[in-house]
Design an enzyme around this catalytic site. Structure first.
Site, PDB file in Angstrom:
ATOM      1  N   ASP A 122      38.507  31.209 100.170  1.00 60.79           N
ATOM      2  CA  ASP A 122      37.902  32.196 101.074  1.00 60.79           C
ATOM      3  C   ASP A 122      36.534  31.713 101.568  1.00 60.79           C
ATOM      4  O   ASP A 122      36.189  31.861 102.748  1.00 60.79           O
ATOM      5  CB  ASP A 122      37.739  33.527 100.330  1.00 60.79           C
ATOM      6  CG  ASP A 122      37.705  34.724 101.258  1.00 60.79           C
ATOM      7  OD1 ASP A 122      37.391  34.548 102.451  1.00 60.79           O
ATOM      8  OD2 ASP A 122      37.984  35.842 100.800  1.00 60.79           O
TER       9      ASP A 122
ATOM     10  N   HIS B 181      39.456  42.365  95.372  1.00 58.61           N
ATOM     11  CA  HIS B 181      38.842  41.313  96.187  1.00 58.61           C
ATOM     12  C   HIS B 181      37.884  41.990  97.161  1.00 58.61           C
ATOM     13  O   HIS B 181      38.313  42.723  98.043  1.00 58.61           O
ATOM     14  CB  HIS B 181      39.964  40.562  96.924  1.00 58.61           C
ATOM     15  CG  HIS B 181      39.490  39.506  97.871  1.00 58.61           C
ATOM     16  ND1 HIS B 181      39.476  38.174  97.528  1.00 58.61           N
ATOM     17  CD2 HIS B 181      39.030  39.575  99.137  1.00 58.61           C
ATOM     18  CE1 HIS B 181      39.022  37.463  98.557  1.00 58.61           C
ATOM     19  NE2 HIS B 181      38.741  38.297  99.552  1.00 58.61           N
TER      20      HIS B 181
ATOM     21  N   HIS C 298      34.334  42.087  99.732  1.00 56.89           N
ATOM     22  CA  HIS C 298      33.320  41.431 100.564  1.00 56.89           C
ATOM     23  C   HIS C 298      32.084  42.320 100.620  1.00 56.89           C
ATOM     24  O   HIS C 298      32.185  43.543 100.571  1.00 56.89           O
ATOM     25  CB  HIS C 298      33.872  41.161 101.968  1.00 56.89           C
ATOM     26  CG  HIS C 298      34.783  39.979 102.016  1.00 56.89           C
ATOM     27  ND1 HIS C 298      34.397  38.749 102.482  1.00 56.89           N
ATOM     28  CD2 HIS C 298      36.070  39.840 101.602  1.00 56.89           C
ATOM     29  CE1 HIS C 298      35.400  37.893 102.380  1.00 56.89           C
ATOM     30  NE2 HIS C 298      36.433  38.525 101.846  1.00 56.89           N
TER      31      HIS C 298
ATOM     32  N   CYS D  49      36.492  36.446 106.968  1.00 60.22           N
ATOM     33  CA  CYS D  49      37.832  36.508 107.529  1.00 60.22           C
ATOM     34  C   CYS D  49      37.714  36.242 109.018  1.00 60.22           C
ATOM     35  O   CYS D  49      36.823  36.770 109.682  1.00 60.22           O
ATOM     36  CB  CYS D  49      38.423  37.896 107.290  1.00 60.22           C
ATOM     37  SG  CYS D  49      39.923  38.213 108.226  1.00 60.22           S
TER      38      CYS D  49
ATOM     39  N   ASN E 158      32.234  36.995 100.371  1.00 56.32           N
ATOM     40  CA  ASN E 158      32.732  37.667  99.179  1.00 56.32           C
ATOM     41  C   ASN E 158      31.546  38.152  98.351  1.00 56.32           C
ATOM     42  O   ASN E 158      30.421  37.685  98.527  1.00 56.32           O
ATOM     43  CB  ASN E 158      33.540  36.665  98.327  1.00 56.32           C
ATOM     44  CG  ASN E 158      34.806  36.228  99.020  1.00 56.32           C
ATOM     45  OD1 ASN E 158      35.809  36.924  99.008  1.00 56.32           O
ATOM     46  ND2 ASN E 158      34.761  35.066  99.647  1.00 56.32           N
TER      47      ASN E 158
HETATM   48 ZN    ZN Z   1      38.329  37.616 101.505  1.00 51.18          ZN
END
Ligand code: ZN
Length: 312
Positions: free
Chosen positions: A16, A209, A211, A242, A251
């Site tokens: 990521d 997960h 951000h 993203c 993140n």
């Molecule tokens: Zn992500």
């Protein structure tokens, strides 16, 4: 609370974290990144993304990275896969865990995967079949992107998230990953959705997960912990983004997430000095990129003891 209870933090920086980085990071840096994370005690690392090189040249070296790091002892290496083709590649590369990701938002699904979410659920069924036939010990994480909202569609119906979680679990997922892909989540929502997903999937592990796009990343992690989640994705230096989240920050920061967990009495197994050294190294590799996080600025509090040390 049992002081030896563990929180698993997965470093997703090499995946990521590199999605939006401008430079193509040399393969040897990616390999060193994973090795240093493992040496710092990080229990899981998502080491690459099994997307077509045409879509993301950053991950054209996925095979070389996998060859160098999949067999390293002391951690679980995983790779992200958006479809059956990526999963077949990951199984052939010997990954002990693959993280499939689909989107709960129809509009994000069409933009990101060029198919409706129903087609993505069917794809997961084929991935489970491939796993069962070729490498039955491989664990399959099933990720639900845009669980907490979507930059394209806006609100994502919670009922749809619960339905998808239930079906992915029923098809054979080993863990369900709830992803705040674009940083829309808030703590009350995290608690509510974790409770709702638990009603569908029982004891199957949940990974969150997050951000930190709007500054609620660690508040959302705290809400997840309070809702019983013990597994979170994070990235060194808070890298990440993203392609469909314009202006998105990264993140949640791995250093700060580890500090949060340890200061609440959970063992992470992470060595802070080694983690800080890794962060410095990654910053040196990626000049001009935005790095976030407070612990790297402030250091650990005086007299701070890691929870793991208390338990020993
Ligand atoms: Zn992500």
């Amino acid at each position: 609370m049992n002081p030896t209870e563990t929180i698993t933090l997965r470093e997703v920086g090499p995946r990521d974290g590199l999605q939006l980085v401008k430079a193509i990071v040399p393969t040897e840096h990616k390999i060193a990144w994973v090795r240093r994370a493992v040496d710092a005690g990080v229990p899981e690392v998502e080491v690459t993304s099994l997307v077509p090189p045409k879509v993301s040249p950053q991950f054209a070296d996925a095979g070389d990275v996998a060859e160098a790091v999949v067999g390293l002892p002391g951690y679980v290496p995983s790779a992200l896969t958006p479809n059956l083709k990526g999963a077949e590649r990951g199984l052939a590369l010997g990954f002990p865990k693959l993280n499939y990701v689909m989107s709960a938002s129809e509009e994000h699904s069409l933009a990101n995967s060029r198919r409706p979410s129903e087609a993505s659920i069917e794809d997961f069924e084929r991935i489970v079949e491939a796993r069962n036939a070729g490498a039955p010990d491989t664990r399959l994480g099933a990720g639900i992107a845009t669980t907490f909202g979507c930059t394209i569609q806006g609100e994502v119906p919670e009922a749809r998230v619960y339905e998808i979680a239930s079906r992915l679990a029923g098809l054979g997922a080993d863990e369900i990953i709830l992803a705040d892909t674009v940083g829309y989540a808030n703590p009350a929502q995290v608690k509510r959705i974790v409770a709702g997903v638990k009603r569908e999937i029982g004891d199957l592990p949940i990974v969150i997960h997050l951000h930190d796009t709007r500054g609620l990343g660690l508040a959302n992690m705290t809400a997840g912990i309070e809702a019983g989640v013990r597994f979170f994705d994070a990235s060194v230096g808070g890298l990440g983004g993203c392609p469909f989240a314009p202006g998105a920050s990264g993140n949640i920061n791995l250093e700060d997430a580890a500090f949060l967990a340890e200061s609440m009495g959970f063992a992470t197994g992470i060595d802070f000095d080694k983690l800080m050294a890794l962060r410095e190294r990654v910053e040196a590799w990626l000049p001009g990129e935005r790095f976030a996080g407070q612990l790297s600025q402030s250091g650990l509090p005086k007299g701070f003891h890691a929870a793991a040390a208390q338990a020993a």
